[in-house]
Each structure stands twice: as structure tokens, then as C-alpha cells.
Write an enzyme that holds these catalytic residues in place. Structure first.
Site, PDB file in Angstrom:
ATOM      1  N   HIS A 467       0.810  -1.222   0.000  1.00 39.64           N
ATOM      2  CA  HIS A 467       0.000   0.000   0.000  1.00 39.64           C
ATOM      3  C   HIS A 467       0.842   1.269   0.000  1.00 39.64           C
ATOM      4  O   HIS A 467       0.312   2.373  -0.165  1.00 39.64           O
ATOM      5  CB  HIS A 467      -0.937   0.014   1.217  1.00 39.64           C
ATOM      6  CG  HIS A 467      -2.266   0.640   0.939  1.00 39.64           C
ATOM      7  ND1 HIS A 467      -2.487   1.472  -0.124  1.00 39.64           N
ATOM      8  CD2 HIS A 467      -3.456   0.544   1.586  1.00 39.64           C
ATOM      9  CE1 HIS A 467      -3.744   1.877  -0.111  1.00 39.64           C
ATOM     10  NE2 HIS A 467      -4.365   1.321   0.919  1.00 39.64           N
ATOM     11  N   ARG A 468       2.154   1.144   0.151  1.00 41.44           N
ATOM     12  CA  ARG A 468       3.022   2.323   0.004  1.00 41.44           C
ATOM     13  C   ARG A 468       3.101   2.751  -1.461  1.00 41.44           C
ATOM     14  O   ARG A 468       3.329   3.930  -1.769  1.00 41.44           O
ATOM     15  CB  ARG A 468       4.429   2.024   0.514  1.00 41.44           C
ATOM     16  CG  ARG A 468       4.525   1.711   1.995  1.00 41.44           C
ATOM     17  CD  ARG A 468       5.923   1.265   2.382  1.00 41.44           C
ATOM     18  NE  ARG A 468       6.322   0.045   1.669  1.00 41.44           N
ATOM     19  CZ  ARG A 468       7.497  -0.568   1.838  1.00 41.44           C
ATOM     20  NH1 ARG A 468       8.385  -0.051   2.682  1.00 41.44           N
ATOM     21  NH2 ARG A 468       7.787  -1.663   1.163  1.00 41.44           N
TER      22      ARG A 468
END
Length: 497
Positions: A467-468
């Protein structure tokens, strides 16, 4: 120039520092050729056969099977000129080059256990500095010291240990006739007076444990071993270094005769964590606690895709090709990456590295554990080339012949949990990758199709992503595109290409 050459365990790539000797493919006395496979070694990534660096005759093998050896440690000695005559004499009468002296690391790699008056099967050796035993391996059938066959030249086996001592004796012994060997009286393994793991005056501990004790300044002779046969473990050393008292052995209580079952070590199995299992554990732990995982799911009607595969199998040029649903999933992933290139990227701290090539990893369950070899630059392959590459990848993995290079550099992975009858999962990202797709089992299920409930072929996809790098919108679009392709591959190919 010495005719005896030491062959060190080579660096097998990707920063690997050690390997376990699985099997020796040669024995002492064998004449070998250049590049002939001599040993099979298991690293944290693969089992590989290592070829000989020189042609000649095997003179000594320094480590038995099952030993973990550090890179750069001598493992075998080869006489590169066996036709020049015996090693012990030269044409001038001067001593010729003796057998090379193995390093301290190679001697430390042999773990000594007490036996009932017998030399360790297949080994020849005697005490060496540091409480270790220098060994030669490969002298045929397992035998006791009294029955050991002599080396060539009439020298008794017991006398042959001298060339592989950790350090040469300062004064050469005068030549005398060897005394007959009297078998030692049987000795029962028992702990020393202080209760530590000692046998025959030796402290039982593996090389990494000895090194840890040396680094922490702990005297192994003062410790109580909690490992097999009273051997000292890393935990024993760490407890001693921290001042934590060792756990006392529980009081033995005789169970009533009416007890239904007993629970103890005799009903437990302890499996060493090493090789592929060790690397997998390290990678998964690092990935799970480094990259923030998000997993999304999509259930897809793949009836049309299954029919398309049937038509493909019927084509003459595809009859000798392995065609499976995983092939279409791989093609769908590669096409979806072209539409969403950010999915094929790596988080590099202060930057995101987006790659315009796809090294497609295919997770494979093998006898050695889970490995993830990858197909290099898979996005450039045609569907037929992709099918051939996937077949080769799986067959090589099942045979245990996957090389470290084939498991390095992956950018995106597929794990086919459907082959185990599982609907889907929440896979953990391989380190350095930003997405992994779980492909579930294809099942016939009731499905609403054209306004009616009909039996259809259905599967569920699970996409985990970092999710980065990948937010919910990008991850959802990528997964949706894969699903659209599998729902109607022919229409998707027309629309996307």
C-alpha cells in the site's frame, strides 16, 4: 608447485554465505574429469551440483554429508597429477607435497558424538586443537576402527589422520612400525561432572554456537547443554551471556498405570530450520512486517476461458504443449501490467523503481519447501513461449534443479493455490515486489448468467499489494482487468492489443 589442490566451496550467488552438503558424487580414490559434478550442495535457495575445478584423483573429502559449510571453506582435495607416483615420495627422495591442511572452519564443521568404541562411520580422524576432530571422508563402507582398511602404500588408517591436523607437528616422528590397534572399551555417553554436554572430553556444540560463545566470551565447558545428546545450543549460550539461569529439568513423576497416554519428547519431532525453509521464513517475516499489505478479492465466471483453452488444445500446433488455466492467468497478469505499470515496481526508500520488464514468479511447492523461480522478461514472450517457459520452470523446480539465478530478480508473482483445492488466500509479498496474485480453484457453481441461474465455471482471485506504492484504486483496477481477461479472453485480446 603442489600437485594437491584444495577445492573450496564456491560463492553460489546472491550473497549466500553457506551451504549444506547433501550428497558426495565421488569418493576418495576416484579419478575425475574437469567439470565433472562432484558434490550436491543445498543453499538457502536451491540444490545445485558443483563441478570439479581440476581433473585428477580425489585424495580427501573434508566434510561428511549433512554438514553445513561456509563459502570459501575447503571441501575436497584433488591430486592433479596422479600418474606422477605416490604422494609420500618424490623422485629425488625429498618429501613431496603432503595433503593440504584444512582450515579451522572446515575442522569445526564436524560435530563429534560418542559411540561404543567405534570411529564415526565413513570417517577417519583423531583429536585436533580446539576439541575438534580432523576427518577424511569416503573410505567406503561403515566400519569400526579395528576393521578400518589401510590407505594405499600400506599405511594404517589410524596413521593417515596426521596430514589433516589443524596445525602440522613441529617435529616429524621417526618412521616406526605401527602398533596394532586395540579396540577401545565401549563408552556410554554421559554428561560431565558439571552436568554439561561433554562426551569423551569434548564439548558438543555446532560451529555457529562455538563462534557465538567466543564472541560473547562464554566458556562452553561451564554450560549445561539442552540439545540432543546434551549438546550446547545458541539459547544456552545466550542465557549464560545474559545471566539468565538455565531452566532446570522437571522432576520425573511416574504416571499411574491407568493413564491413557503420555506426552513427551519421545512423541515429538524436531525438524532443523535450514535451507529453503529458513530463507522462506526470513523473507516472509521481513516482508510481512515491512510492507503494509492490502488484499482484495474478485470472483470471476471463467467458463469462456475454459472453453477457449479446450479449443487451443485441439489445435495441431498446441497438441504437445501443456495448456492449463494458469497459463491464461499469467497472460492476463502480463497484459494488465502493461495497462498499469506502477504495479510492477519496488519500494526503494526515498524512491519507487518502476520496471519496464516483468520477471514473472510462479510459486512452486517442492519437497524442499516453497520456492519462487521466475520467468525472465516474460512480457516479451508469445503465448506459446510462455507456456513452454512455465512447463520448464515447474519441471525443474519439481526435480530440485532450480538454480539461484532463476529465483533472483523477480518483479511480480502468481501463486496457484487452486491446485490444492483452495478457493483463494491472502499471500505475502516476496521481498522487493509490490504485488502477488493468488489464483484459486476453478469450480462449477450456480451463477447468474443472462438473467438465469446456471452452472458455470467460477474462480476467486486474491491480490495482495504494497500500500506504500499501490493505492486502493490502482489495485482494484489491476485486479479488475485480470478478471475481465479471464471472463472473456478473446474479447480482451481484441480490445487491449
Amino acid at each position: 608447485m603442489s600437485r594437491i589442490k584444495e577445492f573450496n566451496l564456491p560463492d553460489l550467488g546472491e550473497g549466500l554465505t553457506e551451504g549444506e552438503i547433501l550428497a558426495w558424487l565421488v569418493k576418495v580414490g576416484d579419478v575425475i574429469e574437469l567439470n565433472q559434478p562432484i558434490v550436491e550442495v543445498e543453499t538457502a535457495k536451491a540444490a545445485v551440483e558443483i563441478p570439479a575445478k581440476w581433473a585428477g584423483q580425489v585424495q580427501a573429502i573434508f566434510h561428511p554429508e549433512g554438514t553445513t559449510v561456509e563459502v570459501g571453506t575447503p571441501i575436497i582435495a584433488i591430486d592433479t597429477d596422479p600418474g606422477a607416483g605416490p604422494i609420500e615420495e618424490s623422485t629425488t627422495g625429498a618429501p613431496a607435497a603432503a595433503l593440504p591442511t584444512p582450515s579451522a572452519a572446515s575442522l569445526a564443521a564436524v560435530e563429534v558424538a560418542p559411540t561404543e568404541g567405534a570411529v564415526e562411520p565413513g570417517l577417519i580422524g583423531g583429536p585436533a586443537p580446539g576439541g575438534r576432530t580432523a576427518v577424511l571422508v569416503g573410505y567406503g563402507p561403515r566400519t569400526t576402527a579395528a576393521k578400518r582398511r589401510p590407505r594405499k602404500g600400506g599405511v594404517p588408517a589410524q596413521a593417515s589422520a596426521a596430514p589433516v591436523q589443524a596445525a602440522p607437528a613441529p617435529v616429524a616422528p621417526a618412521p616406526v612400525a605401527p602398533a596394532p590397534v586395540t579396540p577401545a572399551a565401549p563408552v556410554s555417553p554421559a554428561p560431565g561432572a558439571n552436568g554439561n554436554g561433554r562426551a569423551g572430553g569434548l564439548v558438543l556444540a555446532k560451529p555457529p554456537v562455538r563462534k557465538l560463545a567466543k564472541d560473547l566470551g562464554v566458556d562452553l565447558a561451564t554450560l549445561t547443554g539442552s540439545g540432543p545428546l546434551g549438546s550446547i545450543t545458541r539459547e544456552d549460550v545466550q542465557r549464560a551471556a545474559s545471566g539468565t539461569p538455565a531452566a532446570t529439568e522437571p522432576l520425573t513423576v511416574t504416571a499411574p498405570a491407568t493413564a491413557a497416554a503420555s506426552f513427551g519428547a519421545d512423541r515429538e519431532q524436531r525438524i532443523p530450520v535450514k535451507g529453503v525453509r529458513k530463507l522462506t521464513a526470513e523473507n516472509m517475516s521481513r516482508s510481512a512486517f515491512t510492507a503494509p499489505h492490502v488484499t482484495e478479492f474478485l470472483t470471476v465466471d471463467v467458463t469462456r476461458a475454459m472453453k477457449a483453452l479446450d479449443r487451443l488444445r485441439e489445435r495441431r500446433e498446441w497438441r504437445d504443449v501443456r495448456v492449463s488455466p494458469l497459463l491464461l492467468v499469467a497472460k492476463a497478469v502480463l497484459l494488465a501490467v502493461k495497462r498499469h505499470p506502477m504495479v510492477n515496481s519496488t519500494w526503494a526508500g526515498d524512491e519507487i523503481v518502476v520496471k519496464d520488464y516483468v520477471n514473472l514468479g510462479i510459486a512452486a511447492a517442492t519437497e524442499r519447501g516453497l520456492i519462487v523461480p521466475n520467468i525472465k522478461d516474460a512480457g516479451r514472450l508469445s503465448l506459446r513461449e510462455l507456456a513452454d517457459a512455465m512447463t520448464d520452470l515447474v519441471q525443474t523446480a519439481k526435480a530440485g534443479k532450480t538454480s539461484p539465478a532463476d529465483m533472483s530478480g523477480g518483479t511480480l508473482t502468481i501463486t496457484n493455490v487452486g491446485v490444492f483445492g483452495v478457493d483463494t488466500g491472502t499471500p505475502i509479498l516476496p521481498p522487493g515486489e509490490s504485488a502477488i496474485l493468488a489464483f484459486g480453484a476453478v469450480r462449477e457453481m450456480p451463477w447468474v448468467h443472462k438473467g438465469k441461474v446456471k452452472p458455470r465455471q467460477v474462480t476467486t482471485l486474491g491480490l495482495s499489494f504494497d500500500h506504500r506504492i499501490i493505492d486502493g484504486e490502482l489495485g482494484s483496477k489491476f485486479l479488475r482487468d485480470i478478471g475481465d481477461f479471464l471472463a472473456d479472453p478473446e474479447a480482451a485480446l481484441l480490445a487491449w492489443t
